[in-house]
Motif scaffolding. Structure first.
Motif, PDB file in Angstrom:
ATOM      1  N   ASP A  24      -2.401  -4.079   0.798  1.00  0.00           N
ATOM      2  CA  ASP A  24      -1.306  -3.112   0.879  1.00  0.00           C
ATOM      3  C   ASP A  24      -1.835  -1.730   0.513  1.00  0.00           C
ATOM      4  N   GLU A  74      -1.386 -10.688  -2.574  1.00  0.00           N
ATOM      5  CA  GLU A  74      -0.192 -10.896  -1.754  1.00  0.00           C
ATOM      6  C   GLU A  74       1.071 -10.792  -2.603  1.00  0.00           C
ATOM      7  N   LYS A 115       1.810  -7.198  -3.005  1.00  0.00           N
ATOM      8  CA  LYS A 115       2.430  -6.675  -1.791  1.00  0.00           C
ATOM      9  C   LYS A 115       3.930  -6.956  -1.794  1.00  0.00           C
ATOM     10  N   GLN A 119       5.565  -4.628  -4.235  1.00  0.00           N
ATOM     11  CA  GLN A 119       5.631  -3.282  -3.680  1.00  0.00           C
ATOM     12  C   GLN A 119       6.784  -3.152  -2.686  1.00  0.00           C
TER      13      GLN A 119
END
Length: 222
Positions: free
Chosen positions: A38, A73, A76, A79
């Motif tokens: 990301d 992950e 991500k 986020q």
């Protein structure tokens, strides 16, 4: 009131056991650059600068924010949760080499704040933990209970102060990380661990080469 209740529940939920595999069953999972998973997550490795408790870098020049693939992950997902609310993540630390963990342990000499690298549970050296803070939509850090590595009661995950803005922003950070499955640490509001950390083990020297190796090209996942 509902938001505060959810925040309180988040503090309790990490105490429940995570569903995980056999200890060390994913020890070979590689470290990846967080930016490769990301690129919108901001990176500021404070141990690679003079802005830390030592007053000088303890990471080599060019050190990168790397973490286990599955943990990246999770970041991500956190986020995405925060972006939907006008915020984002900044990573202050991710994988931490064994010698850097030893330097921190020697400095702090307190298991409340720093794990002894010899006890096998310094989870930064496993690539299963991150130190993170919250930024606004412009990428500016928002007020938090204390500075990074405060090593004081002010750093507690459960905020005891009276600043409503700090309380709100800390709750948002905790909700974002909790939504992605991370566990918090009661003595450090910035420290988060993947719930399946026991699937991993201490990062090997070969796996750690990416920490100071060639940069990974950031790619966006559709």
């Amino acid at each position: 009131m509902k938001f505060r209740l959810l925040a309180a529940l988040w503090l309790i939920l990490p105490m429940l056991p995570a569903v995980a595999g056999e200890p060390g069953c994913r020890a070979s999972e590689p470290l990846v650059e967080i930016h490769s998973v990301d690129p919108t997550i901001l990176i500021d490795l404070l141990y690679g600068t003079a802005r830390n408790v030592f007053g000088h870098p303890i990471y080599p020049p060019g050190a990168r924010a790397v973490i286990r693939q599955s943990v990246a992950e999770r970041l991500k997902a956190a986020q995405a949760y925060l972006h939907a609310r006008g915020y984002g993540l900044k990573i202050w630390d991710a994988f931490r080499p064994f010698n850097a963990q030893g330097a921190l342990w020697a400095f702090a000499q307190s298991a409340r704040f720093v794990a002894d690298p010899e006890n096998g549970h310094a989870l930064h050296t496993w690539g299963a933990a991150v130190d993170a803070t919250l930024v606004d939509a412009s990428g500016r850090e928002v007020p938090m209970p204390s500075d990074f590595d405060s090593f004081s009661p002010a750093a507690a995950l459960k905020y005891q102060g009276n600043d409503a803005t700090v309380r709100r922003d800390l709750d948002i950070l905790l909700h974002g990380m909790g939504a992605a499955g991370f566990k918090g640490m009661r003595s450090e509001w910035w420290h988060f661990v993947a719930p399946d950390w026991s699937d991993f083990a201490r990062v090997t020297p070969e796996q750690a080469r990416v920490f100071a190796g060639p940069a990974t090209v950031a790619t966006r996942t559709p």
